[in-house]
Design a protein around this motif. Sequence first.
Motif, PDB file in Angstrom:
ATOM      1  N   ASP A  22      -4.306 -11.588  -3.593  1.00  0.00           N
ATOM      2  CA  ASP A  22      -4.102 -12.360  -2.373  1.00  0.00           C
ATOM      3  C   ASP A  22      -4.412 -13.840  -2.549  1.00  0.00           C
ATOM      4  N   PHE A  77     -10.491   3.121   6.218  1.00  0.00           N
ATOM      5  CA  PHE A  77     -11.077   1.804   6.456  1.00  0.00           C
ATOM      6  C   PHE A  77     -11.559   1.173   5.166  1.00  0.00           C
ATOM      7  N   ARG A  82      -8.794  -3.113  -0.556  1.00  0.00           N
ATOM      8  CA  ARG A  82      -7.528  -3.780  -0.851  1.00  0.00           C
ATOM      9  C   ARG A  82      -7.530  -5.231  -0.373  1.00  0.00           C
ATOM     10  N   SER A  83      -8.218  -5.470   0.767  1.00  0.00           N
ATOM     11  CA  SER A  83      -8.218  -6.836   1.304  1.00  0.00           C
ATOM     12  C   SER A  83      -9.420  -7.636   0.847  1.00  0.00           C
ATOM     13  N   ASP A 121      -2.005  -6.990   7.725  1.00  0.00           N
ATOM     14  CA  ASP A 121      -2.748  -5.860   7.168  1.00  0.00           C
ATOM     15  C   ASP A 121      -4.245  -6.157   7.080  1.00  0.00           C
ATOM     16  N   PHE A 122      -4.687  -7.325   7.560  1.00  0.00           N
ATOM     17  CA  PHE A 122      -6.108  -7.676   7.476  1.00  0.00           C
ATOM     18  C   PHE A 122      -6.841  -7.147   8.706  1.00  0.00           C
ATOM     19  N   GLN A 123      -7.832  -6.254   8.446  1.00  0.00           N
ATOM     20  CA  GLN A 123      -8.492  -5.582   9.578  1.00  0.00           C
ATOM     21  C   GLN A 123      -9.267  -6.537  10.472  1.00  0.00           C
ATOM     22  N   ARG A 139      -2.358 -12.480   8.064  1.00  0.00           N
ATOM     23  CA  ARG A 139      -1.942 -11.237   7.421  1.00  0.00           C
ATOM     24  C   ARG A 139      -2.108 -10.053   8.357  1.00  0.00           C
ATOM     25  N   ASN A 184      -8.787   0.339   2.723  1.00  0.00           N
ATOM     26  CA  ASN A 184      -8.115  -0.853   3.221  1.00  0.00           C
ATOM     27  C   ASN A 184      -8.938  -2.101   2.941  1.00  0.00           C
ATOM     28  N   ALA A 185     -10.259  -1.970   3.194  1.00  0.00           N
ATOM     29  CA  ALA A 185     -11.157  -3.109   2.989  1.00  0.00           C
ATOM     30  C   ALA A 185     -11.168  -3.520   1.525  1.00  0.00           C
TER      31      ALA A 185
END
Lengths: 301, 319
Positions: A185, B20, B26-27, A109-111, A107, B23-24
């Motif tokens: 997800d 950050f 969200r993931s 968008d995965f940091q 993915r 985003n985190a």
Amino acid sequence: MSTQASLSRRPPGDRVFDLFVTVAMLFVTVVTLYPFLNVLAISFNDSTDSVRGGLTVYPREFTLENYKVIFAYETLVTGFRNSVLRTVIGTVIGIASASMLAFALSRRDFQGRRFISFYLALTMYVSGGLIPIYILIRDLGLLNTFAVYILPGVVTAFNVFVIRSFMDGLPEALQESAKLDGANDFVIFWRIILPLCKPALATIALFLAVGQWNSWFDTYLYNASKEALTTLQYELMKVLQSTDRGMSDYRGQNMNEVMNQVSPESVKMAITMVVTVPILAVYPFLQKYFVKGMTLGAVKS
Amino acid sequence: MKSDTAPYGAPTSAARAGRFWRNAARSKYLYAMSLPFVAWVFVFNYLPLWGWTMAFQNFRPGRGLFDQEWAGLTHFRMLLQDDMFYLVLRNTLAMSLMGLIAGFTVPIVFAVLLNEVRNIVFKRFVQTVSYLPHFVSWVVVAGLVTKMLSTQNGIVNDVLLWTGLIHEPVQFMAKGEWFWGIVTAADVWKETGWNTIIYLAAIAGIGPELYEAARVDGASRVRQIWHITLPGIRTTIIILLIMSIGHLISIGFEKQFLLGNNLVREYSQVLDLYALNYGLGMGRFSFGTAINMFNSLVSVILLLVANGLFKRFTNESIM
């Protein structure tokens, strides 16, 4: 023959070359198959007759006696059971972990993507070595446990990367539309991505299963003193090594008795076949998958 | 939501931190699916690296990790003074190098020849057969090799006797000077088919119009191989060669363990077996770790060299 037109214009050397290629390929086939067929023949041949020698690729005096003898031997049956168990459990867990990690890494968008990729890739090149790993396993209390066959191999970097390259090839729109429908997800992974990854999963399942089935060193290193945890490959290893090193260092009298019922040679050949046949039965059917998997993995890593 | 945890930071960094965390959040599923395994890898792959400290201690297995006695470089000094070490290093390097050369050239030749087989059914059959030994364990392969090379009814001796090349059976497994060759040959037998997969894929990617044009010009098949097939897979060849240099010294020990015996010890001992014998066999954990560490360091250096070469050739990095 292929195209008749080009055949007439072929340079004369090509016929010689064709012959050479055919002979070379036949040679490779014979050299690869002969050892297996020879062992197969001996395993089905009467053991007193086998001692006379001269067996090639078919049994002279057919018998099932060698197989009856080894399957009556309890330790081997235990080993067989453990080998099947570790293959099934190890493969299921390995697939689950590799596919989940691969999904996260695929993915954009995965940091954590870049860091985790690097972190995993490093394990393919640097290893602590036998002694530190042994000490770790001992300190974790995993000596003489079945878990030692499964836990250390839960994550294999190479497998993760093979599945990830496959997932990278899937269209992103698939996930977008599911996301609009409010799927999280994990649902996307489970319902949409995983079913599409069957070819990659089949490849990895094969690698994991073969790896588990063929392992012997972990039994030797961690579980050698516990007969209930033995594996088929380890028993075969001991039987094969026993002639070189004398039977004295061999655990228990049992195997000696087994070996004396029929000849040691016949016992070895029969066990070799029991160990090999399951693999022979599976891999040709997965060939198109693993060829693709290997090619993908190589391109990306 | 967690963005206001850094109210006094510079506005840009606060905004970045905010992004950050959003985003985190969200993931979170992606983190849940990866972080447990990251921790797992830390335990089973990274903690053993920390075990290297044992090489600098007089490690006693009974004591805790923190009350070990430090020994500096004693074990490395002992290693360099041990005659056995040089013998083992020689064996490791010799078998690695032979394995590299054979394992690199034979699959290319096999892939190119297999590609020239015109009968598709025969080609598929040979291909499937050639993959077989890869899936069989080293235990089985060692058993097969020993059987085939045996002095009693071993096919190799039988064939050699029949052709008149030798007049009495050769004791292959009992002669040290044969050992390196046997290990290399067994490796070639086991892995050649498997290692052709990538070359065959690369060959399949060469445009058929090139062969067509060559045929029109009247080029023989051998010339087509030389001028089209081999140049067509040149990049693949270079990449795989460099990658195998990176793995040069990590040849493992399974083959040597299973094919070796006391008669050929001087030729069969490799670094990993040496570490195993001293480290676990004699309980000299620190000395064994020093050997493991030496092995890993040489691997890493080779890998860096290989990666450097790789960068020069392709402007990409394999790491």
